[in-house]
Design a protein around this motif. Sequence first.
Motif, PDB file in Angstrom:
ATOM      1  N   GLY A  24       0.821  -1.201   0.000  1.00  0.00           N
ATOM      2  CA  GLY A  24       0.000   0.000   0.000  1.00  0.00           C
ATOM      3  C   GLY A  24       0.854   1.249   0.000  1.00  0.00           C
ATOM      4  O   GLY A  24       0.563   2.214  -0.691  1.00  0.00           O
ATOM      5  N   THR A  25       1.949   1.232   0.749  1.00  0.00           N
ATOM      6  CA  THR A  25       2.843   2.377   0.795  1.00  0.00           C
ATOM      7  C   THR A  25       3.493   2.594  -0.561  1.00  0.00           C
ATOM      8  O   THR A  25       3.592   3.720  -1.035  1.00  0.00           O
ATOM      9  N   ASP A  26       3.925   1.515  -1.223  1.00  0.00           N
ATOM     10  CA  ASP A  26       4.529   1.631  -2.549  1.00  0.00           C
ATOM     11  C   ASP A  26       3.528   2.190  -3.553  1.00  0.00           C
ATOM     12  O   ASP A  26       3.873   3.018  -4.381  1.00  0.00           O
ATOM     13  N   ALA A  27       2.285   1.738  -3.469  1.00  0.00           N
ATOM     14  CA  ALA A  27       1.264   2.242  -4.378  1.00  0.00           C
ATOM     15  C   ALA A  27       1.044   3.733  -4.143  1.00  0.00           C
ATOM     16  O   ALA A  27       0.888   4.504  -5.081  1.00  0.00           O
ATOM     17  N   GLN A  28       1.046   4.143  -2.884  1.00  0.00           N
ATOM     18  CA  GLN A  28       0.896   5.568  -2.556  1.00  0.00           C
ATOM     19  C   GLN A  28       2.047   6.363  -3.141  1.00  0.00           C
ATOM     20  O   GLN A  28       1.859   7.440  -3.687  1.00  0.00           O
ATOM     21  N   ALA A  29       3.255   5.837  -3.021  1.00  0.00           N
ATOM     22  CA  ALA A  29       4.432   6.537  -3.537  1.00  0.00           C
ATOM     23  C   ALA A  29       4.343   6.687  -5.051  1.00  0.00           C
ATOM     24  O   ALA A  29       4.712   7.724  -5.593  1.00  0.00           O
ATOM     25  N   LEU A  30       3.854   5.658  -5.736  1.00  0.00           N
ATOM     26  CA  LEU A  30       3.705   5.738  -7.184  1.00  0.00           C
ATOM     27  C   LEU A  30       2.685   6.797  -7.579  1.00  0.00           C
ATOM     28  O   LEU A  30       2.866   7.509  -8.559  1.00  0.00           O
ATOM     29  N   LYS A  31       1.607   6.916  -6.815  1.00  0.00           N
ATOM     30  CA  LYS A  31       0.583   7.907  -7.116  1.00  0.00           C
ATOM     31  C   LYS A  31       1.127   9.322  -6.962  1.00  0.00           C
ATOM     32  O   LYS A  31       0.700  10.231  -7.653  1.00  0.00           O
ATOM     33  N   LYS A  32       2.064   9.510  -6.040  1.00  0.00           N
ATOM     34  CA  LYS A  32       2.608  10.832  -5.772  1.00  0.00           C
ATOM     35  C   LYS A  32       3.678  11.241  -6.779  1.00  0.00           C
ATOM     36  O   LYS A  32       4.076  12.387  -6.816  1.00  0.00           O
ATOM     37  N   THR A  33       4.142  10.297  -7.605  1.00  0.00           N
ATOM     38  CA  THR A  33       5.156  10.606  -8.608  1.00  0.00           C
ATOM     39  C   THR A  33       4.563  11.571  -9.626  1.00  0.00           C
ATOM     40  O   THR A  33       3.501  11.329 -10.164  1.00  0.00           O
ATOM     41  N   THR A  34       5.259  12.668  -9.869  1.00  0.00           N
ATOM     42  CA  THR A  34       4.740  13.655 -10.808  1.00  0.00           C
ATOM     43  C   THR A  34       5.138  13.300 -12.232  1.00  0.00           C
ATOM     44  O   THR A  34       6.181  12.712 -12.479  1.00  0.00           O
ATOM     45  N   VAL A  35       4.278  13.668 -13.143  1.00  0.00           N
ATOM     46  CA  VAL A  35       4.540  13.449 -14.554  1.00  0.00           C
ATOM     47  C   VAL A  35       5.427  14.583 -15.038  1.00  0.00           C
ATOM     48  O   VAL A  35       5.160  15.751 -14.780  1.00  0.00           O
ATOM     49  N   LYS A  36       6.487  14.237 -15.735  1.00  0.00           N
ATOM     50  CA  LYS A  36       7.446  15.224 -16.217  1.00  0.00           C
ATOM     51  C   LYS A  36       6.904  15.899 -17.477  1.00  0.00           C
ATOM     52  O   LYS A  36       6.484  15.244 -18.407  1.00  0.00           O
ATOM     53  N   LYS A  74      18.524  20.328 -18.909  1.00  0.00           N
ATOM     54  CA  LYS A  74      17.579  20.161 -17.799  1.00  0.00           C
ATOM     55  C   LYS A  74      16.496  19.120 -18.090  1.00  0.00           C
ATOM     56  O   LYS A  74      15.679  18.811 -17.230  1.00  0.00           O
ATOM     57  N   GLY A  75      16.475  18.599 -19.317  1.00  0.00           N
ATOM     58  CA  GLY A  75      15.475  17.598 -19.673  1.00  0.00           C
ATOM     59  C   GLY A  75      14.131  18.192 -20.076  1.00  0.00           C
ATOM     60  O   GLY A  75      13.148  17.468 -20.219  1.00  0.00           O
ATOM     61  N   LYS A  76      14.067  19.492 -20.273  1.00  0.00           N
ATOM     62  CA  LYS A  76      12.811  20.136 -20.660  1.00  0.00           C
ATOM     63  C   LYS A  76      12.569  20.042 -22.165  1.00  0.00           C
ATOM     64  O   LYS A  76      11.451  20.195 -22.630  1.00  0.00           O
ATOM     65  N   VAL A  77      13.639  19.814 -22.927  1.00  0.00           N
ATOM     66  CA  VAL A  77      13.548  19.672 -24.376  1.00  0.00           C
ATOM     67  C   VAL A  77      14.433  18.504 -24.793  1.00  0.00           C
ATOM     68  O   VAL A  77      15.526  18.334 -24.257  1.00  0.00           O
ATOM     69  N   THR A  78      13.941  17.702 -25.738  1.00  0.00           N
ATOM     70  CA  THR A  78      14.757  16.640 -26.315  1.00  0.00           C
ATOM     71  C   THR A  78      14.695  16.742 -27.836  1.00  0.00           C
ATOM     72  O   THR A  78      13.734  17.267 -28.383  1.00  0.00           O
ATOM     73  N   PHE A  79      15.722  16.245 -28.482  1.00  0.00           N
ATOM     74  CA  PHE A  79      15.763  16.207 -29.948  1.00  0.00           C
ATOM     75  C   PHE A  79      16.153  14.797 -30.353  1.00  0.00           C
ATOM     76  O   PHE A  79      17.145  14.253 -29.868  1.00  0.00           O
ATOM     77  N   LYS A  80      15.333  14.202 -31.219  1.00  0.00           N
ATOM     78  CA  LYS A  80      15.594  12.838 -31.664  1.00  0.00           C
ATOM     79  C   LYS A  80      15.529  12.762 -33.185  1.00  0.00           C
ATOM     80  O   LYS A  80      14.633  13.320 -33.802  1.00  0.00           O
ATOM     81  N   VAL A  81      16.485  12.048 -33.754  1.00  0.00           N
ATOM     82  CA  VAL A  81      16.489  11.745 -35.177  1.00  0.00           C
ATOM     83  C   VAL A  81      16.102  10.275 -35.281  1.00  0.00           C
ATOM     84  O   VAL A  81      16.754   9.412 -34.690  1.00  0.00           O
TER      85      VAL A  81
END
Length: 146
Positions: A24-36, A74-81
Amino acid sequence: MKKCLFLIVACFTFIFCNMNAKDGTDAQALKKTTVKDYVEVLFFHGKQRCATCMAIESNTKATMKKNFADQIKKGKVTFKVIDISKKENEKIAEKYEVTWSSLFIVRHKNGKETYKNMTEFAFANARKSPDVFRAGVVKSVNEMLR
């Protein structure tokens, strides 16, 4: 004998309850993870490449390096070919319905994805008007970052 049996049952109950509490604690921790939130600049190409396709890639790469180095770091922008002729890239090509060289700017925000197809603009400007092309890419990426 009854005490021994009681202790065994008590131990199993204690272990089982602790396992459920941990899950239950692990599930709670996963829910609190923010989407980047971030912006992806995706350049798709095939095996055969024309001069305009190569200009789109090189100008996009230079634009990203010059104008978005800090955001990339900072990971705010990525460029992929992405080479769509390779088996491992089939799914992403299908996702964006890409069948030839294409340029997409994709915003990932609050778990949702929106994109701007810049292919027509890229083919019209990357080779003959590179300054217009670069300015358009910068403008679109900045809009998506908002």
